[in-house]
Motif scaffolding. Structure first.
Motif, PDB file in Angstrom:
ATOM      1  N   GLY A  27       0.855  -1.178   0.000  1.00  0.00           N
ATOM      2  CA  GLY A  27       0.000   0.000   0.000  1.00  0.00           C
ATOM      3  C   GLY A  27       0.891   1.227   0.000  1.00  0.00           C
ATOM      4  N   LEU A  29       1.602   5.296   0.173  1.00  0.00           N
ATOM      5  CA  LEU A  29       1.124   6.600   0.636  1.00  0.00           C
ATOM      6  C   LEU A  29       1.964   7.666  -0.041  1.00  0.00           C
ATOM      7  N   ILE A  57      -2.870   5.635  -1.621  1.00  0.00           N
ATOM      8  CA  ILE A  57      -3.595   6.637  -0.840  1.00  0.00           C
ATOM      9  C   ILE A  57      -2.827   7.946  -0.935  1.00  0.00           C
ATOM     10  N   ILE A  94      -6.691   5.491   7.393  1.00  0.00           N
ATOM     11  CA  ILE A  94      -5.703   4.956   6.453  1.00  0.00           C
ATOM     12  C   ILE A  94      -5.495   3.464   6.703  1.00  0.00           C
ATOM     13  N   THR A  97      -8.399   1.398   5.509  1.00  0.00           N
ATOM     14  CA  THR A  97      -8.426   1.283   4.045  1.00  0.00           C
ATOM     15  C   THR A  97      -7.373   0.300   3.564  1.00  0.00           C
ATOM     16  N   LEU A  98      -6.173   0.400   4.088  1.00  0.00           N
ATOM     17  CA  LEU A  98      -5.109  -0.520   3.694  1.00  0.00           C
ATOM     18  C   LEU A  98      -5.510  -1.964   3.972  1.00  0.00           C
ATOM     19  N   SER A  99      -6.125  -2.179   5.129  1.00  0.00           N
ATOM     20  CA  SER A  99      -6.559  -3.524   5.501  1.00  0.00           C
ATOM     21  C   SER A  99      -7.609  -4.049   4.528  1.00  0.00           C
ATOM     22  N   TYR A 101      -7.835  -3.549   1.478  1.00  0.00           N
ATOM     23  CA  TYR A 101      -7.193  -3.927   0.215  1.00  0.00           C
ATOM     24  C   TYR A 101      -6.141  -5.023   0.399  1.00  0.00           C
ATOM     25  N   VAL A 103      -3.417  -5.110   2.199  1.00  0.00           N
ATOM     26  CA  VAL A 103      -2.032  -4.626   2.196  1.00  0.00           C
ATOM     27  C   VAL A 103      -1.225  -5.293   3.306  1.00  0.00           C
ATOM     28  N   VAL A 106       3.482  -1.224   4.015  1.00  0.00           N
ATOM     29  CA  VAL A 106       3.136   0.166   3.706  1.00  0.00           C
ATOM     30  C   VAL A 106       4.394   0.885   3.246  1.00  0.00           C
ATOM     31  N   TYR A 123       0.984  -2.046  11.454  1.00  0.00           N
ATOM     32  CA  TYR A 123       1.996  -2.603  10.550  1.00  0.00           C
ATOM     33  C   TYR A 123       3.382  -2.516  11.196  1.00  0.00           C
TER      34      TYR A 123
END
Length: 212
Positions: A27, A29, A57, A94, A97-99, A101, A103, A106, A123
């Motif tokens: 993921g 950023l 993101i 954040i 959202t990452l979870s 998808y 991810v 990061v 993470y």
């Protein structure tokens, strides 16, 4: 003659390192133009990094990185930090959202926000940052300008594991870039970026190897 060739400082990586790790779900950023993001996407496309990017993101409306993601067919989501009352609430969304998808790692590719325990705890040791200096020298903002003002002859860039204190985590890989007599912040930053694009995917690969 003054030496102007950058050098990369890195632990040894086995030649078949890519085959020793599973495909990484990254993921990303990003806050700005997205050159480091695109360098990662290109490294994946070229087979230099065994990974996929299910989500980008970004936190600034209109950031050019979103257009780069669109060109590559990578989903991009705006999460505007200005709409949150705290850094922790911002990082919570954040992380959620990452979870969603899937991810696993990061990657902060020009992410101009300080992260909190909320994201770090979700993470642990799996958040990777890139910084335009040879850390621990010149952490924080305006690293290129800091290097020029200091009078040092060599600066560079660093890929490292993120920690709560800005630019303080374990170093994965670095590239040294000589400072030339007539350098400006723009010319020096441009040469540093060339090396960032080279070492960023390698740093991610090193982190994955170390985590095995």
């Amino acid at each position: 003659m003054e030496q102007t060739t950058p050098s990369i400082i890195s632990p040894d990586i086995p030649a078949d390192a890519q085959k020793q790790v599973s495909t990484l779900k990254l993921g990303v950023l990003a806050s700005g133009s997205g050159t480091n993001f695109e360098a990662l996407v290109q490294a994946i496309a070229d087979g230099k990094l065994r990974a996929e990017i299910p989500i980008l993101i970004y936190n600034k409306p209109g950031a050019a990185v979103a257009a780069r993601a669109q060109r590559w067919g990578i989903p991009a989501m705006l999460i505007d930090h200005r709409k949150y009352q705290s850094r922790e609430a911002f990082d919570f969304d954040i992380a959620q959202t990452l979870s969603q998808y899937g991810v696993e790692w990061v990657v902060m590719a020009g992410w101009m926000r300080r992260i909190t325990e909320v994201l770090l705890d979700r993470y642990p040791d799996r958040i990777i940052n890139i910084h335009p200096s040879l850390l621990p020298s010149f952490p924080g903002l305006h690293a290129v300008e800091q290097a020029l003002k200091s009078g040092v002859k060599i600066t560079g860039c660093t890929v490292h594991i993120a920690r709560l204190t800005v630019d303080s985590g374990p170093i994965l890989i670095q590239a040294a870039v000589p400072i030339l007599p007539n350098d400006t912040p723009e010319t020096l930053h441009a040469r540093i970026q060339v090396q960032e694009h080279e070492i960023f995917p390698r740093g991610i690969q090193i982190a994955a190897m170390q985590a095995r």
